[in-house]
Design an enzyme around this catalytic site. Structure first.
Site, PDB file in Angstrom:
ATOM      1  N   ASN A 100       0.866  -1.173   0.000  1.00  0.00           N
ATOM      2  CA  ASN A 100       0.000   0.000   0.000  1.00  0.00           C
ATOM      3  C   ASN A 100       0.908   1.230   0.000  1.00  0.00           C
ATOM      4  O   ASN A 100       1.441   1.598   1.035  1.00  0.00           O
ATOM      5  CB  ASN A 100      -0.898  -0.033   1.253  1.00  0.00           C
ATOM      6  CG  ASN A 100      -1.790   1.193   1.344  1.00  0.00           C
ATOM      7  OD1 ASN A 100      -1.856   1.992   0.422  1.00  0.00           O
ATOM      8  ND2 ASN A 100      -2.474   1.342   2.476  1.00  0.00           N
ATOM      9  N   GLU A 106      -7.341   4.656   7.304  1.00  0.00           N
ATOM     10  CA  GLU A 106      -7.163   6.081   6.984  1.00  0.00           C
ATOM     11  C   GLU A 106      -8.379   6.623   6.235  1.00  0.00           C
ATOM     12  O   GLU A 106      -8.741   7.791   6.387  1.00  0.00           O
ATOM     13  CB  GLU A 106      -5.854   6.274   6.197  1.00  0.00           C
ATOM     14  CG  GLU A 106      -4.645   6.116   7.116  1.00  0.00           C
ATOM     15  CD  GLU A 106      -3.394   5.558   6.440  1.00  0.00           C
ATOM     16  OE1 GLU A 106      -3.304   5.588   5.200  1.00  0.00           O
ATOM     17  OE2 GLU A 106      -2.506   5.090   7.180  1.00  0.00           O
ATOM     18  N   LYS A 165       0.093   4.219  -0.401  1.00  0.00           N
ATOM     19  CA  LYS A 165      -0.613   5.401   0.104  1.00  0.00           C
ATOM     20  C   LYS A 165      -0.363   6.590  -0.837  1.00  0.00           C
ATOM     21  O   LYS A 165      -0.256   6.395  -2.044  1.00  0.00           O
ATOM     22  CB  LYS A 165      -0.208   5.684   1.549  1.00  0.00           C
ATOM     23  CG  LYS A 165      -0.367   4.421   2.422  1.00  0.00           C
ATOM     24  CD  LYS A 165      -0.277   4.673   3.876  1.00  0.00           C
ATOM     25  CE  LYS A 165      -0.414   3.350   4.610  1.00  0.00           C
ATOM     26  NZ  LYS A 165      -0.474   3.476   6.047  1.00  0.00           N
ATOM     27  N   GLU A 224      -5.936  -4.947  10.234  1.00  0.00           N
ATOM     28  CA  GLU A 224      -4.936  -3.910  10.481  1.00  0.00           C
ATOM     29  C   GLU A 224      -5.286  -3.142  11.756  1.00  0.00           C
ATOM     30  O   GLU A 224      -6.082  -2.185  11.710  1.00  0.00           O
ATOM     31  CB  GLU A 224      -4.898  -2.924   9.314  1.00  0.00           C
ATOM     32  CG  GLU A 224      -4.546  -3.551   7.991  1.00  0.00           C
ATOM     33  CD  GLU A 224      -3.898  -2.543   7.051  1.00  0.00           C
ATOM     34  OE1 GLU A 224      -2.760  -2.785   6.647  1.00  0.00           O
ATOM     35  OE2 GLU A 224      -4.519  -1.513   6.766  1.00  0.00           O
ATOM     36  N   GLY A 280       1.793   2.403  10.768  1.00  0.00           N
ATOM     37  CA  GLY A 280       2.729   3.522  10.657  1.00  0.00           C
ATOM     38  C   GLY A 280       3.348   3.944  11.974  1.00  0.00           C
ATOM     39  O   GLY A 280       3.966   5.003  12.067  1.00  0.00           O
ATOM     40  N   SER A 285       2.904  -2.014  10.446  1.00  0.00           N
ATOM     41  CA  SER A 285       4.339  -2.018  10.772  1.00  0.00           C
ATOM     42  C   SER A 285       5.032  -3.355  10.490  1.00  0.00           C
ATOM     43  O   SER A 285       5.938  -3.745  11.221  1.00  0.00           O
ATOM     44  CB  SER A 285       4.558  -1.586  12.228  1.00  0.00           C
ATOM     45  OG  SER A 285       4.100  -0.258  12.414  1.00  0.00           O
ATOM     46  N   HIS A 311      -9.764   1.003   4.306  1.00  0.00           N
ATOM     47  CA  HIS A 311      -8.527   1.233   5.057  1.00  0.00           C
ATOM     48  C   HIS A 311      -8.829   2.194   6.208  1.00  0.00           C
ATOM     49  O   HIS A 311      -9.643   3.104   6.070  1.00  0.00           O
ATOM     50  CB  HIS A 311      -7.449   1.813   4.136  1.00  0.00           C
ATOM     51  CG  HIS A 311      -6.116   1.850   4.796  1.00  0.00           C
ATOM     52  ND1 HIS A 311      -5.767   2.840   5.684  1.00  0.00           N
ATOM     53  CD2 HIS A 311      -5.062   0.993   4.737  1.00  0.00           C
ATOM     54  CE1 HIS A 311      -4.538   2.594   6.144  1.00  0.00           C
ATOM     55  NE2 HIS A 311      -4.094   1.474   5.580  1.00  0.00           N
TER      56      HIS A 311
HETATM   57  P1  PGA Z   1       2.422   0.357   7.704  1.00  0.00           P
HETATM   58  O1  PGA Z   1       1.000   0.550   6.975  1.00  0.00           O
HETATM   59  O2  PGA Z   1       3.023  -0.919   7.184  1.00  0.00           O
HETATM   60  O3  PGA Z   1       3.223   1.578   7.314  1.00  0.00           O
HETATM   61  O4  PGA Z   1       2.152   0.306   9.167  1.00  0.00           O
HETATM   62  C1  PGA Z   1       0.151  -0.542   6.740  1.00  0.00           C
HETATM   63  C2  PGA Z   1      -1.120  -0.050   6.101  1.00  0.00           C
HETATM   64  O5  PGA Z   1      -1.581   1.042   6.420  1.00  0.00           O
HETATM   65  O6  PGA Z   1      -1.710  -0.748   5.246  1.00  0.00           O
END
Ligand code: PGA
Length: 253
Positions: free
Chosen positions: A9, A100, A11, A170, A176, A216, A98
């Site tokens: 992803n 976000e 983003k 997730e 993140g 992460s 997601h």
């Molecule tokens: P990350 O993000 O690996 O940077 O924690 C995962 C995601 O948001 O899909």
């Protein structure tokens, strides 16, 4: 045997040029990787997708995905992208729900249900994200919340349709943040999700469902998480922006 999926992803990262460079580097690393029951899905910004489809056209185990789509087929929705546009371009996957999108764009289960339906109608396979924020885990509400998210957005589907879905667990507190769920925490939630699907659709359907862990995942923790029996791969944010890291994670899957 269910499919292992290592999804990236990106983003809102990478200019067109940077993204294409990364795609070429990932292709060079992964092209000769073993392909049995394992695929990579690169979910990039929209600006990259047309080129991504071209770049990976001949590579059976690397696929392309979008990070979102609208719930309508087309119409006066300035700035949005339709599932039909994605599908017609040759994009087979789309991330939906997601955290976000939920947090910053107010997406809820009713909207996600509509998006899932429209994506499937356009032959896009949703990678449906679920997961709890920290305060919900701290009050032990994580299983109930994930149950609600999965049931409300997905359980109206037929068994055949649910077979087209990939679920990504997730935990919001791990995205993140560098704070990864322990392998035991991931396994517990993945088993919970699989059980929910089994209760509703039967074990044969549940056994075929790929459930990815996201939050992460890095080259140094991927193997421990992926070894869990109900973890079928990962959805990788930050570490998917470097070809070497993403390749190492793919190889751990
Ligand atoms: P990350 O993000 O690996 O940077 O924690 C995962 C995601 O948001 O899909």
């Amino acid at each position: 045997m269910r499919q292992t999926i290592i999804a990236a992803n990106w983003k809102m990262h990478k200019t067109l040029e940077e993204g294409l460079e990364l795609a070429v580097a990932i292709k060079a690393h992964l092209q000769s990787a073993p392909t049995t029951d394992k695929i990579a899905i690169l979910c990039t910004p929209y600006i990259h997708l047309f080129h991504m489809v071209e770049t990976f056209r001949e590579v059976d185990h690397i696929h392309v995905g979008a990070q979102n789509c609208h719930q309508e087929l087309q119409g006066a929705y300035t700035g949005e992208i339709s599932p039909q546009q994605l599908s017609a371009m040759g994009v087979p996957y789309v991330i939906l729900g997601h955290s976000e999108r939920r947090q910053y764009f107010g997406e809820d289960e009713a909207l996600l249900k509509a998006k899932v339906d429209q994506a499937l109608a356009q032959e896009l396979q949703p990678i449906f994200c679920c997961g709890e924020p920290l305060e919900v885990r701290e009050t032990d509400g994580h299983k109930a919340l994930v149950k609600k998210q999965v049931e409300e957005a997905l359980f109206h589907l037929s068994a055949e349709q649910i077979g087209e879905i990939v679920i990504a667990y997730e935990p919001v507190w791990a995205i993140g943040t560098g704070k990864v769920a322990s392998p035991e925490q991931a396994q517990e939630m993945h088993a919970h999700i699989r059980q929910l699907v089994a209760d509703h659709y039967g074990t044969a359907t549940a056994d075929k469902l790929s459930i990815l862990y996201g939050g992460s995942v890095k080259p140094n923790n991927a193997a421990d998480i992926f070894q869990q029996p109900d973890v079928d791969g990962g959805l990788i944010g930050g570490a998917s922006l470097k070809a070497e890291d993403f390749t190492a994670i793919y190889q751990a899957g």
